[in-house]
Design a protein around this motif. Structure first.
Motif, mmCIF file in Angstrom:
data_model
loop_
_atom_site.group_PDB
_atom_site.id
_atom_site.type_symbol
_atom_site.label_atom_id
_atom_site.label_comp_id
_atom_site.label_asym_id
_atom_site.label_seq_id
_atom_site.Cartn_x
_atom_site.Cartn_y
_atom_site.Cartn_z
ATOM 1 N N GLN A 39 122.037 -23.654 -22.032
ATOM 2 C CA GLN A 39 121.150 -23.576 -23.184
ATOM 3 C C GLN A 39 119.747 -24.042 -22.824
ATOM 4 O OE1 GLN A 39 121.670 -22.193 -26.142
ATOM 5 N NE2 GLN A 39 119.555 -22.688 -26.728
ATOM 6 N N LEU A 40 119.675 -25.097 -22.007
ATOM 7 C CA LEU A 40 118.375 -25.608 -21.574
ATOM 8 C C LEU A 40 117.631 -24.558 -20.752
ATOM 9 C CD1 LEU A 40 116.440 -28.023 -21.482
ATOM 10 C CD2 LEU A 40 117.665 -28.815 -19.437
ATOM 11 N N GLU A 41 118.344 -23.847 -19.891
ATOM 12 C CA GLU A 41 117.720 -22.772 -19.104
ATOM 13 C C GLU A 41 117.075 -21.736 -20.026
ATOM 14 O OE1 GLU A 41 120.036 -22.006 -14.992
ATOM 15 O OE2 GLU A 41 121.240 -21.676 -16.794
ATOM 16 N N LYS A 42 117.764 -21.374 -21.076
ATOM 17 C CA LYS A 42 117.229 -20.397 -22.029
ATOM 18 C C LYS A 42 115.965 -20.933 -22.698
ATOM 19 C CE LYS A 42 121.781 -18.446 -23.115
ATOM 20 N NZ LYS A 42 122.813 -18.259 -24.175
ATOM 21 N N GLU A 43 116.002 -22.201 -23.085
ATOM 22 C CA GLU A 43 114.845 -22.787 -23.754
ATOM 23 C C GLU A 43 113.632 -22.841 -22.825
ATOM 24 O OE1 GLU A 43 115.948 -26.568 -25.300
ATOM 25 O OE2 GLU A 43 117.542 -25.769 -26.568
ATOM 26 N N VAL A 44 113.869 -23.185 -21.560
ATOM 27 C CA VAL A 44 112.764 -23.245 -20.595
ATOM 28 C C VAL A 44 112.148 -21.870 -20.415
ATOM 29 C CG1 VAL A 44 112.191 -23.635 -18.165
ATOM 30 C CG2 VAL A 44 113.632 -25.275 -19.383
ATOM 31 N N ILE A 142 107.373 -29.324 -19.848
ATOM 32 C CA ILE A 142 106.759 -29.226 -18.537
ATOM 33 C C ILE A 142 106.816 -30.581 -17.852
ATOM 34 C CG2 ILE A 142 104.510 -29.011 -17.377
ATOM 35 C CD1 ILE A 142 103.801 -26.808 -19.267
ATOM 36 N N LEU A 143 107.036 -30.570 -16.533
ATOM 37 C CA LEU A 143 107.005 -31.784 -15.745
ATOM 38 C C LEU A 143 105.676 -31.882 -15.003
ATOM 39 C CD1 LEU A 143 110.604 -31.595 -14.256
ATOM 40 C CD2 LEU A 143 109.819 -33.135 -16.058
ATOM 41 N N VAL A 144 105.207 -33.112 -14.811
ATOM 42 C CA VAL A 144 103.965 -33.377 -14.083
ATOM 43 C C VAL A 144 104.265 -34.430 -13.026
ATOM 44 C CG1 VAL A 144 101.599 -34.269 -14.236
ATOM 45 C CG2 VAL A 144 102.527 -32.836 -16.080
ATOM 46 N N ALA A 145 103.726 -34.242 -11.826
ATOM 47 C CA ALA A 145 103.914 -35.229 -10.760
ATOM 48 C C ALA A 145 102.701 -35.203 -9.842
ATOM 49 C CB ALA A 145 105.183 -34.936 -9.961
ATOM 50 N N HIS A 146 102.522 -36.291 -9.098
ATOM 51 C CA HIS A 146 101.455 -36.350 -8.095
ATOM 52 C C HIS A 146 102.044 -35.915 -6.756
ATOM 53 C CE1 HIS A 146 97.586 -37.502 -6.518
ATOM 54 N NE2 HIS A 146 98.164 -38.207 -5.550
ATOM 55 N N LYS A 157 116.900 -29.159 -4.745
ATOM 56 C CA LYS A 157 118.086 -29.383 -3.914
ATOM 57 C C LYS A 157 119.176 -30.111 -4.697
ATOM 58 C CE LYS A 157 120.224 -29.744 0.201
ATOM 59 N NZ LYS A 157 121.300 -30.695 -0.063
ATOM 60 N N THR A 158 118.797 -31.140 -5.459
ATOM 61 C CA THR A 158 119.793 -31.912 -6.200
ATOM 62 C C THR A 158 120.438 -31.074 -7.296
ATOM 63 O OG1 THR A 158 118.504 -33.922 -5.757
ATOM 64 C CG2 THR A 158 120.193 -34.067 -7.466
ATOM 65 N N THR A 159 119.621 -30.284 -7.997
ATOM 66 C CA THR A 159 120.167 -29.413 -9.046
ATOM 67 C C THR A 159 121.120 -28.392 -8.443
ATOM 68 O OG1 THR A 159 118.149 -29.667 -10.359
ATOM 69 C CG2 THR A 159 119.586 -27.832 -10.926
ATOM 70 N N PHE A 167 116.940 -24.829 -10.303
ATOM 71 C CA PHE A 167 116.068 -25.695 -11.091
ATOM 72 C C PHE A 167 115.000 -24.833 -11.756
ATOM 73 C CE2 PHE A 167 112.302 -28.516 -11.376
ATOM 74 C CZ PHE A 167 112.840 -29.511 -12.182
ATOM 75 N N GLN A 168 114.895 -24.900 -13.088
ATOM 76 C CA GLN A 168 114.080 -23.952 -13.839
ATOM 77 C C GLN A 168 112.743 -24.498 -14.332
ATOM 78 O OE1 GLN A 168 114.796 -20.805 -14.286
ATOM 79 N NE2 GLN A 168 116.978 -20.628 -13.863
#
Length: 246
Positions: A39-44, A142-146, A157-159, A167-168
Motif C-alpha cells: 500500500q505504501l508503494e502505491k501511495e509513493v 519525501i526523504l532528505v539527507a546530506h 540494499k536493506t529494503t 526501495f521506492q
C-alpha cells in the motif's frame, strides 16, 4: 551530556516511537507488514510532490550510521535517525531513532567514530523490525539527507534484503537546493556547510544528531530558495536542468 547518556536518551526516545514488534525474525516479514508495504508503494507512486508548494512540502530528514561505505560488500546500517518537517519548519516532537543489531562485530574505527558499542547493538532490534517501523514513520513523504547517495544505497540494499522489494521513496540531497542558491558551490562535509550556515555542530556521527543538523540546513535552504522566487519542487528541478545544460 556524555555520549553514552546521549545515546541512551535517544534509544529510550526511539523505543517510545517503535515499541511494538510487527516483524518476526531477521529478514522475515508478516503478511500484514507486506500488505502495508504494498500500500505504501502505491501511495509513493501517486504522490505529486513536484507541484506541492515548498512552504507546505512534507519531508523527513534522515541519517544513517553504517559500518562502512559499501553495502554491496557487506557493510550494514547500525542506526537510523530522522525528524519530520513541514516546509521549513522542523517538528522536534516528530523524531525517530533506533540502533540496529549487527550480524558481525562492529569495526573498532566505527565504535571510535560513533560511540556505539557491540553491547548496545546486541540488545538492538533486528534490521527487519527497524526498517518496517521506519517506513511507518516516514509514510509516503519525501526523504532528505546530506550526501544522500550514501543513505540511498544502504536503504536500497536493506529494503531488498529484508522486504525483497525495491526501495521506492524519493531521496533529495541537501545540495539540491544549495546548488541553485549558489551554482558555484562545491560539495562540503556536514560540519563545513553547517558552519557556513551558522548552524551549531553538535552530536556529530549520531544518526539523530546528524539528522537534526541536516534539518536545520534544509530549513535554511528552503527559506533562501523561496526568497529567490521558487515556489515548488518542480521549479527547482527545472532550474537544475538549466544548470546541467549550461
Amino acid at each position: 551530556m556524555g555520549m553514552n547518556n546521549f545515546i541512551q536518551f535517544f534509544r529510550d526516545l526511539g523505543s517510545k516511537k517503535i515499541g511494538s514488534n510487527v516483524l518476526a525474525g531477521h529478514g522475515k516479514v508478516t503478511p500484514q507488514s507486506m500488505s502495508f508495504y504494498r500500500q505504501l508503494e502505491k501511495e509513493v507512486r501517486k504522490k505529486r510532490d513536484l507541484s506541492s508548494p515548498l512552504n507546505q512540502l512534507e519531508t523527513v530528514v534522515f541519517d544513517v550510521e553504517t559500518t562502512g561505505f559499501f553495502p554491496e560488500k557487506g557493510d550494514e546500517i547500525i542506526s537510523i535517525g530522522a525528524v519530520k518537517m513541514k516546509g521549513n519548519k522542523i517538528l522536534p516532537k516528530e523524531t525517530f531513532y533506533s540502533l540496529i543489531r549487527l550480524t558481525r562485530p562492529l569495526p573498532p574505527n566505527i565504535h571510535a567514530l560513533t560511540g556505539i558499542d557491540n553491547e548496545e547493538l546486541a540488545l538492538a532490534p533486528e534490521a527487519s523490525e527497524v526498517l518496517m517501523k521506519f517506513f511507518h514513520f516516514i509514510s509516503s513523504n519525501i526523504l532528505v539527507a546530506h550526501h544522500a547517495k550514501h543513505e540511498q544505497r544502504f536503504m536500497e540494499k536493506t529494503t531488498r534484503d529484508v522486504m525483497r522489494k525495491k526501495f521506492q521513496h524519493r531521496i533529495i540531497d541537501t545540495s539540491f537546493l544549495t546548488r541553485v542558491i549558489d551554482p558555484t558551490s562545491s560539495p562540503k562535509t556536514l560540519e563545513a556547510i553547517c558552519t557556513a550556515y551558522g548552524i551549531e555542530v553538535k552530536n556529530r556521527h549520531h544518526a539523530l544528531g546528524d539528522a537534526l543538523m541536516t534539518a536545520e540546513l534544509w530549513s535554511q535552504s528552503l527559506t533562501r530558495i523561496q526568497v529567490a522566487g521558487f515556489t515548488t519542487l518542480g521549479e527547482v528541478y527545472e532550474q537544475i536542468a538549466k544548470l546541467d545544460n549550461q
